[in-house]
Write a protein that holds these residues in place. Structure first.
Motif, PDB file in Angstrom:
ATOM      1  N   LEU A 192     -12.299  -2.480   2.096  1.00 64.01           N
ATOM      2  CA  LEU A 192     -11.027  -1.767   2.002  1.00 64.01           C
ATOM      3  C   LEU A 192     -11.058  -0.475   2.815  1.00 64.01           C
ATOM      4  O   LEU A 192     -10.031  -0.048   3.353  1.00 64.01           O
ATOM      5  N   LEU A 193     -12.226   0.132   2.935  1.00 67.43           N
ATOM      6  CA  LEU A 193     -12.351   1.424   3.596  1.00 67.43           C
ATOM      7  C   LEU A 193     -12.344   1.304   5.116  1.00 67.43           C
ATOM      8  O   LEU A 193     -12.242   2.312   5.819  1.00 67.43           O
ATOM      9  N   LEU A 220     -12.221  -5.274  -6.424  1.00 67.17           N
ATOM     10  CA  LEU A 220     -12.020  -3.901  -6.890  1.00 67.17           C
ATOM     11  C   LEU A 220     -12.479  -3.750  -8.331  1.00 67.17           C
ATOM     12  O   LEU A 220     -12.538  -4.722  -9.097  1.00 67.17           O
ATOM     13  N   TYR A 231      -4.630  -4.594   1.299  1.00 67.28           N
ATOM     14  CA  TYR A 231      -5.027  -3.601   2.286  1.00 67.28           C
ATOM     15  C   TYR A 231      -4.859  -2.223   1.659  1.00 67.28           C
ATOM     16  O   TYR A 231      -4.254  -2.093   0.576  1.00 67.28           O
ATOM     17  N   PRO A 232      -5.372  -1.168   2.295  1.00 63.80           N
ATOM     18  CA  PRO A 232      -5.255   0.176   1.691  1.00 63.80           C
ATOM     19  C   PRO A 232      -3.848   0.538   1.258  1.00 63.80           C
ATOM     20  O   PRO A 232      -3.648   1.145   0.194  1.00 63.80           O
ATOM     21  N   LEU A 250      -2.432  -0.154  -2.370  1.00 60.56           N
ATOM     22  CA  LEU A 250      -2.905   0.583  -3.544  1.00 60.56           C
ATOM     23  C   LEU A 250      -2.159   1.902  -3.681  1.00 60.56           C
ATOM     24  O   LEU A 250      -1.843   2.547  -2.673  1.00 60.56           O
ATOM     25  N   ALA A 259      -1.912   5.829  -4.070  1.00 67.23           N
ATOM     26  CA  ALA A 259      -2.783   6.819  -3.426  1.00 67.23           C
ATOM     27  C   ALA A 259      -3.950   7.221  -4.320  1.00 67.23           C
ATOM     28  O   ALA A 259      -5.092   7.344  -3.857  1.00 67.23           O
ATOM     29  N   TYR A 267      -6.602   4.506  -4.386  1.00 69.74           N
ATOM     30  CA  TYR A 267      -7.335   4.478  -3.119  1.00 69.74           C
ATOM     31  C   TYR A 267      -8.368   5.599  -3.072  1.00 69.74           C
ATOM     32  O   TYR A 267      -9.525   5.385  -2.653  1.00 69.74           O
ATOM     33  N   GLU A 268      -7.981   6.773  -3.526  1.00 65.15           N
ATOM     34  CA  GLU A 268      -8.937   7.887  -3.568  1.00 65.15           C
ATOM     35  C   GLU A 268     -10.110   7.559  -4.485  1.00 65.15           C
ATOM     36  O   GLU A 268     -11.259   7.897  -4.193  1.00 65.15           O
ATOM     37  N   VAL A 314     -11.323   4.599  -5.133  1.00 65.77           N
ATOM     38  CA  VAL A 314     -12.207   3.638  -4.458  1.00 65.77           C
ATOM     39  C   VAL A 314     -13.223   4.388  -3.597  1.00 65.77           C
ATOM     40  O   VAL A 314     -14.428   4.090  -3.628  1.00 65.77           O
ATOM     41  N   TRP A 315     -12.751   5.349  -2.848  1.00 68.42           N
ATOM     42  CA  TRP A 315     -13.650   6.161  -2.023  1.00 68.42           C
ATOM     43  C   TRP A 315     -14.687   6.877  -2.881  1.00 68.42           C
ATOM     44  O   TRP A 315     -15.892   6.845  -2.585  1.00 68.42           O
TER      45      TRP A 315
END
Length: 295
Positions: free
Chosen positions: A83-84, A94, A108-109, A112, A114, A117-118, A120-121
């Protein structure tokens, strides 16, 4: 005593658990558990690339076991979660609490929220803390898809990745010829050097949409080279057909002086054999290490 360029080269393979490797007989019979196999691998090579983290985020417990099961000085490079790098990612890959409500199989990013997504990082990076604490994390490999072309927004994403990963080290591999077409080659390398970003040199089949030429250059204090082989089935969806290529001794002899020259341009150089079918990568890596004088 100062290290020579050759002393600063680490040679290893991308994966140590591939099913066809286990079937090949490369591991001795007593290496019959994950712990023993990793220990055996680490006695042969000082470096390995973890590719499983591309398909699913790593768990901190797993990273801790990797650190505990390898000797001091051993190095893990870790491939970034799909994803990144903008690849299609299975929803089921996930963490459960981050999965969006969707009927899509892959996301895809942009699919998700926001905040998710953050997260996930954050979870991807913090899971690697045990390797960082043990001094065993080398580079984070960001291998981009063929549609990641040389555009301003994509260059900005490289900078974003570097900021997110700091103080960890990202390394960037491109899979689109535009990065090295004509004058773009100089532009690409200058951009990476300006921002001290590590470029991943590749040896791979040519003539495909994803093909990048074997340009060897150090753009930061770490240089990385990945050998993908020259399978005539590069476009196959079967990963073993795609990477099922065994380098000849002559090919590796031709590469050795080029790698020594590259190592003279960087403080450290990582060389990884990614022709992961049976024991192809392991035997080629051992030969290359011997030719370089590191094995």
């Amino acid at each position: 005593m100062a290290l020579t360029a050759v002393d600063r080269i680490l040679v290893g393979t991308a994966s140590w658990t591939d099913s066809t490797l286990l079937e090949s007989g490369w591991y001795p019979s007593e290496a019959d558990t994950p712990e023993r196999r990793l220990a055996h691998y680490a006695r042969q090579f000082p470096l390995v690339e973890v590719d499983a983290t591309y398909y699913a985020p790593p768990a901190e417990r797993t990273a801790r076991l990797w650190a505990e099961r390898t000797p001091a000085g051993f190095t893990f490079n870790v491939k970034a979660f799909s994803l990144l790098t903008g690849h299609p990612t299975r929803v089921g890959a996930l963490h459960k609490d981050l999965r969006p409500e969707t009927e899509k199989r892959n996301i895809y990013p942009g699919d998700l929220p926001a905040q998710a997504y953050e997260e996930v990082w954050t979870r991807f990076l913090t899971a690697l803390d045990p390797l960082v604490a043990a001094g065993k994390l080398g580079a984070l490999l960001f291998q981009f898809p063929p549609w990641f072309t040389i555009r301003r927004e994509n260059k900005q994403y490289l900078l974003e990745v570097a900021r997110r990963c700091a103080p960890l080290r990202p390394a960037f591999e491109f899979r689109h010829a535009s990065w090295f077409a004509g004058d773009n080659a100089e532009e690409t390398l200058d951009f990476l050097r300006q921002h001290r970003l590590t470029y991943v040199c590749v040896d791979m089949p040519q003539g495909h949409r994803s093909s990048v030429p074997p340009v060897l250059a150090a753009t930061a204090d770490l240089a990385v080279v990945r050998f993908h082989g020259h399978s005539d089935r590069w476009t196959s969806k079967d990963i073993h057909e795609k990477f099922g290529y065994h380098y000849s001794d002559r090919e590796l002899r031709d590469w050795a002086p080029r790698l020594r020259e590259l190592a003279g341009q960087a403080e450290r150089t990582h060389v990884l054999l990614n022709n992961c079918y049976r024991d192809y990568a392991q035997t080629n890596a051992a030969t290359l290490a011997r030719l370089l004088g590191t094995g």
